[in-house]
Design an enzyme around this catalytic site. Structure first.
Site, PDB file in Angstrom:
ATOM      1  CG  ASN A 180      -1.445   1.272   1.677  1.00 34.10           C
ATOM      2  OD1 ASN A 180      -2.349   1.802   1.035  1.00 34.10           O
ATOM      3  ND2 ASN A 180      -0.880   1.834   2.750  1.00 34.10           N
ATOM      4  CB  ILE A 206      -9.064   8.092   0.286  1.00 30.58           C
ATOM      5  CG1 ILE A 206      -9.404   7.080  -0.831  1.00 30.58           C
ATOM      6  CG2 ILE A 206      -9.509   7.578   1.653  1.00 30.58           C
ATOM      7  CD1 ILE A 206     -10.851   6.711  -1.006  1.00 30.58           C
ATOM      8  CE1 TYR A 256      -0.084   8.436  -6.265  1.00 28.27           C
ATOM      9  CE2 TYR A 256      -1.811   8.253  -7.912  1.00 28.27           C
ATOM     10  CZ  TYR A 256      -1.374   8.081  -6.618  1.00 28.27           C
ATOM     11  OH  TYR A 256      -2.226   7.558  -5.672  1.00 28.27           O
TER      12      TYR A 256
HETATM   13  P1  NAP Z   1      -0.610   8.395   3.584  1.00 24.29           P
HETATM   14  O1  NAP Z   1      -1.659   8.734   4.589  1.00 24.29           O
HETATM   15  O2  NAP Z   1       0.438   9.395   3.230  1.00 24.29           O
HETATM   16  O3  NAP Z   1       0.088   7.024   4.039  1.00 24.29           O
HETATM   17  C1  NAP Z   1       1.131   6.453   3.297  1.00 24.29           C
HETATM   18  C2  NAP Z   1       2.215   6.006   4.246  1.00 24.29           C
HETATM   19  O4  NAP Z   1       3.256   5.393   3.454  1.00 24.29           O
HETATM   20  C3  NAP Z   1       2.863   7.185   4.984  1.00 24.29           C
HETATM   21  O5  NAP Z   1       3.117   6.870   6.328  1.00 24.29           O
HETATM   22  C4  NAP Z   1       4.147   7.371   4.195  1.00 24.29           C
HETATM   23  O6  NAP Z   1       5.178   8.026   4.906  1.00 24.29           O
HETATM   24  C5  NAP Z   1       4.510   5.931   3.890  1.00 24.29           C
HETATM   25  N1  NAP Z   1       5.545   5.829   2.877  1.00 24.29           N
HETATM   26  C6  NAP Z   1       5.895   6.739   1.924  1.00 24.29           C
HETATM   27  N2  NAP Z   1       6.959   6.302   1.228  1.00 24.29           N
HETATM   28  C7  NAP Z   1       7.300   5.097   1.747  1.00 24.29           C
HETATM   29  C8  NAP Z   1       8.327   4.161   1.472  1.00 24.29           C
HETATM   30  N3  NAP Z   1       9.242   4.395   0.516  1.00 24.29           N
HETATM   31  N4  NAP Z   1       8.393   3.042   2.202  1.00 24.29           N
HETATM   32  C9  NAP Z   1       7.490   2.800   3.191  1.00 24.29           C
HETATM   33  N5  NAP Z   1       6.508   3.653   3.517  1.00 24.29           N
HETATM   34  C10 NAP Z   1       6.415   4.790   2.800  1.00 24.29           C
HETATM   35  O7  NAP Z   1      -1.288   8.006   2.181  1.00 24.29           O
HETATM   36  P2  NAP Z   1      -2.641   7.242   1.798  1.00 24.29           P
HETATM   37  O8  NAP Z   1      -3.531   8.236   1.175  1.00 24.29           O
HETATM   38  O9  NAP Z   1      -3.130   6.376   2.888  1.00 24.29           O
HETATM   39  O10 NAP Z   1      -2.074   6.366   0.586  1.00 24.29           O
HETATM   40  C11 NAP Z   1      -1.817   4.986   0.685  1.00 24.29           C
HETATM   41  C12 NAP Z   1      -1.833   4.420  -0.725  1.00 24.29           C
HETATM   42  O11 NAP Z   1      -3.095   4.672  -1.323  1.00 24.29           O
HETATM   43  C13 NAP Z   1      -0.789   5.031  -1.665  1.00 24.29           C
HETATM   44  O12 NAP Z   1      -0.225   4.031  -2.474  1.00 24.29           O
HETATM   45  C14 NAP Z   1      -1.615   5.973  -2.521  1.00 24.29           C
HETATM   46  O13 NAP Z   1      -1.042   6.187  -3.783  1.00 24.29           O
HETATM   47  C15 NAP Z   1      -2.906   5.203  -2.610  1.00 24.29           C
HETATM   48  N6  NAP Z   1      -4.050   6.039  -2.946  1.00 24.29           N
HETATM   49  C16 NAP Z   1      -4.394   7.096  -2.155  1.00 24.29           C
HETATM   50  C17 NAP Z   1      -5.471   7.900  -2.531  1.00 24.29           C
HETATM   51  C18 NAP Z   1      -5.911   9.084  -1.717  1.00 24.29           C
HETATM   52  O14 NAP Z   1      -6.695   9.897  -2.242  1.00 24.29           O
HETATM   53  N7  NAP Z   1      -5.482   9.248  -0.473  1.00 24.29           N
HETATM   54  C19 NAP Z   1      -6.189   7.590  -3.705  1.00 24.29           C
HETATM   55  C20 NAP Z   1      -5.806   6.486  -4.460  1.00 24.29           C
HETATM   56  C21 NAP Z   1      -4.740   5.715  -4.089  1.00 24.29           C
HETATM   57  P3  NAP Z   1       5.415   9.615   4.601  1.00 24.29           P
HETATM   58  O15 NAP Z   1       4.321  10.317   5.319  1.00 24.29           O
HETATM   59  O16 NAP Z   1       6.780   9.855   5.150  1.00 24.29           O
HETATM   60  O17 NAP Z   1       5.354   9.784   3.099  1.00 24.29           O
END
Ligand code: NAP
Length: 252
Positions: free
Chosen positions: A90, A189, A156
């Site tokens: 994720n 999200i 992305y």
């Molecule tokens: P989030 O709240 O930022 O959580 C992601 C976590 O992953 C953060 O703790 C982040 O740390 C960590 N991370 C970043 N780079 C990393 C690495 N190299 N190794 C290990 N951990 C790492 O984001 P989220 O919205 O929950 O997103 C989770 C996934 O859902 C992502 O793949 C994102 O692309 C996908 N997604 C999100 C959305 C949305 O609208 N939120 C929509 C579609 C898909 P840092 O804070 O230091 O970066």
């Protein structure tokens, strides 16, 4: 009783947002949860919270853009809990925002490393373990942007399209070996990722929400419910699939 009870689940990017909600739901279902992230303090806090709720969890710091970290992550999960049954790959970032010609080479390489290479590295070591066990379920977090474009987000978008291709290919190779592999595709999200990308309440109201026919953004728990379902035997005939969870975004 849930068939997930006693199973071991890795969640990368598990300290925040969608990963955090999914780790909590796995714990509620009785899984041994391996929370992994680069955010050590937040990850350890979540593990404490799961333990206070009588769940079993450990934190493993891993930067999933590094193959050696992914290998160590899988090894620690197995050394602690004895197996690896489920993995939610994720972790992700938004990355550099620029049109293709203006995108830096470093920015491109970074977002591909964190959002796409990571999924290959994690799956490689997860599959080696699951193959030994003869069963498992892997869910990769793509995005609606694994299906359509979004201006100024080429890295992305390319990475998330790649995650879907990788998911399908791995499913062709491992479904007959008892391992199901699927991808989820959330629309926007409400997580810290949006805020960090500069999408404040104004942008959400005026730009993002109108893209979703349902009239709101999604919540992490809603994505977690889909991921946990895909992880479970309730989804026993589901493999190689992409599930949008998008409030109608892709129906426009
Ligand atoms: P989030 O709240 O930022 O959580 C992601 C976590 O992953 C953060 O703790 C982040 O740390 C960590 N991370 C970043 N780079 C990393 C690495 N190299 N190794 C290990 N951990 C790492 O984001 P989220 O919205 O929950 O997103 C989770 C996934 O859902 C992502 O793949 C994102 O692309 C996908 N997604 C999100 C959305 C949305 O609208 N939120 C929509 C579609 C898909 P840092 O804070 O230091 O970066």
């Amino acid at each position: 009783m849930s068939d997930l009870k006693g199973k071991t689940a890795i969640v990368t990017g598990g300290a925040s947002g969608i990963g955090e909600a999914t780790a909590l739901l796995y714990a509620e279902e009785g899984c041994n949860v391996v929370v992994s992230d680069v955010q050590e303090e937040k990850g350890n806090n979540l593990v404490q919270k799961i333990r206070q709720l009588n769940g079993k969890a450990i934190f493993v710091k891993a930067d999933v853009s590094k193959p050696e970290d992914c290998e160590i992550l899988v090894n620690k999960a197995v050394a602690t809990f004895g197996s690896l049954d489920i993995a939610f790959n994720n972790a992700g970032i938004v990355g550099e925002s620029n049109a293709v010609a203006d995108m830096s080479i470093e920015g491109w390489n970074h977002v591909i490393a964190v959002n796409l290479n990571s999924v290959f590295y994690c799956m490689k070591y997860e599959l080696l373990q699951m193959q030994k066990q003869g069963k498992g379920s892997i869910i990769n977090n793509s995005s609606i942007l694994g299906q359509v474009g979004f201006a100024n987000a080429a890295g992305y978008v390319a990475a998330k399209h790649g995650v879907i291709g990788l998911t399908k290919n791995a499913a062709l190779e491992y479904s007959s070996k008892g391992i199901r592999i699927n991808a989820v595709g959330p629309a926007f999200i409400n997580t810290p990722l949006l805020t960090e990308a500069g999408m404040d309440d104004n942008v959400k109201q005026s730009v993002l929400i109108p893209m979703h026919p349902i009239g709101r953004l999604g919540e992490s728990k809603e994505v977690a419910e889909l991921v946990v379902w895909l992880s479970s035997d309730k989804a026993s005939f589901v493999t190689g699939s992409y599930y949008a969870i998008d409030g109608g975004y892709l129906a426009r």
